[in-house]
Write a protein that holds these residues in place. Structure first.
Motif, short mmCIF file in Angstrom:
data_model
loop_
_atom_site.label_atom_id
_atom_site.label_comp_id
_atom_site.label_asym_id
_atom_site.label_seq_id
_atom_site.Cartn_x
_atom_site.Cartn_y
_atom_site.Cartn_z
N GLY A 1 -59.28 -57.13 90.75
CA GLY A 1 -59.86 -58.05 91.73
C GLY A 1 -60.60 -57.32 92.83
O GLY A 1 -61.59 -57.81 93.36
N MET A 2 -60.16 -56.11 93.15
CA MET A 2 -60.83 -55.32 94.18
C MET A 2 -62.17 -54.74 93.69
O MET A 2 -62.96 -54.29 94.50
CB MET A 2 -59.93 -54.19 94.67
CG MET A 2 -58.78 -54.65 95.50
SD MET A 2 -57.83 -53.24 96.07
CE MET A 2 -56.38 -54.06 96.71
N ALA A 3 -62.39 -54.75 92.40
CA ALA A 3 -63.62 -54.19 91.85
C ALA A 3 -64.66 -55.26 91.54
O ALA A 3 -65.59 -55.00 90.78
CB ALA A 3 -63.29 -53.40 90.59
N THR A 4 -64.51 -56.42 92.11
CA THR A 4 -65.46 -57.50 91.85
C THR A 4 -66.39 -57.69 93.04
O THR A 4 -66.16 -57.17 94.12
CB THR A 4 -64.73 -58.84 91.60
OG1 THR A 4 -64.07 -59.23 92.81
CG2 THR A 4 -63.72 -58.72 90.48
N THR A 5 -67.44 -58.46 92.80
CA THR A 5 -68.33 -58.81 93.91
C THR A 5 -67.94 -60.14 94.52
O THR A 5 -68.54 -60.56 95.50
CB THR A 5 -69.79 -58.88 93.43
OG1 THR A 5 -69.87 -59.80 92.35
CG2 THR A 5 -70.29 -57.53 93.01
N GLY A 6 -66.97 -60.80 93.96
CA GLY A 6 -66.53 -62.08 94.48
C GLY A 6 -65.63 -61.92 95.69
O GLY A 6 -65.38 -60.80 96.17
N PRO A 7 -65.11 -63.02 96.19
CA PRO A 7 -64.28 -62.97 97.40
C PRO A 7 -62.87 -62.44 97.16
O PRO A 7 -62.13 -62.24 98.12
CB PRO A 7 -64.25 -64.43 97.86
CG PRO A 7 -64.38 -65.21 96.59
CD PRO A 7 -65.32 -64.39 95.73
#
Length: 182
Positions: free
Chosen positions: A48-54
């Motif tokens: 989740g930390m490697a996404t561009t989302g929130p």
């Protein structure tokens, strides 16, 4: 830069911000730091930390809110407290960010009520602000973002198919227009 380089840079920046928030949370959480570190290094948390989302910043803000809440909960047992109204304000701000990102987490509005070392009035006000932020954001999005479900919008595929079946010479023109636009 191009799409790929921009996406890569955005993911790196988002990940660095989330890791920085997580590191700050671990530093502030005292005895709960081992548990917070374990949660933040779970595979789903790291992805989740490697996404561009929130999700990356949501994880970081949630970890920081958990650290502040842990310190506030420990106040009841005589340990160092949450740090007064300023820290409560930071906790409320973080919870508002989390709840406006994921309105289903509105139950977190109860968290300020459990804190020690603060007056009931301050804790109730903190919970009310978090609840108002979550409900206000949801109401705003429902008002401006909800589609008009009952109204007919766009074209009628059944009528288009009936027209093409009754006038098949139009099919090449429709195919060409579709290829030109797409």
């Amino acid at each position: 830069w191009g799409v790929l380089n921009t996406l890569t840079a955005a993911r790196i920046a988002n990940g660095l911000c989330a890791v920085a928030l997580g590191a700050l949370a671990i530093a502030l959480s005292g005895a709960a730091s081992v548990w917070l570190f374990a949660v933040l290094t779970l595979p789903m948390s790291l992805s989740g930390m490697a996404t561009t989302g929130p999700d990356a910043l949501l994880l970081g803000c949630s970890a920081l809110a958990a650290a502040l809440a842990w310190r506030g909960l420990r106040t009841q047992a005589g340990a160092p407290g949450i740090g007064g109204r300023a820290a409560l304000g930071w906790l409320v701000l973080l919870l508002c960010l989390v709840i406006t990102t994921r309105p289903a987490y509105v139950g977190l509005a109860l968290l300020p009520l459990a804190l020690g070392g603060l007056s009931w009035r301050a804790r109730l006000a903190g919970g009310a602000v978090v609840l108002a932020a979550g409900m206000g954001w949801s109401a705003l999005i429902a008002a401006i973002g909800a589609p008009n479900v009952g109204a007919f919008q766009g074209s009628n595929p059944g009528a288009q198919l009936a027209l093409l079946l009754s006038e098949p010479w139009r099919i090449p023109a429709v195919a060409r227009a579709t290829l030109d636009q797409m």
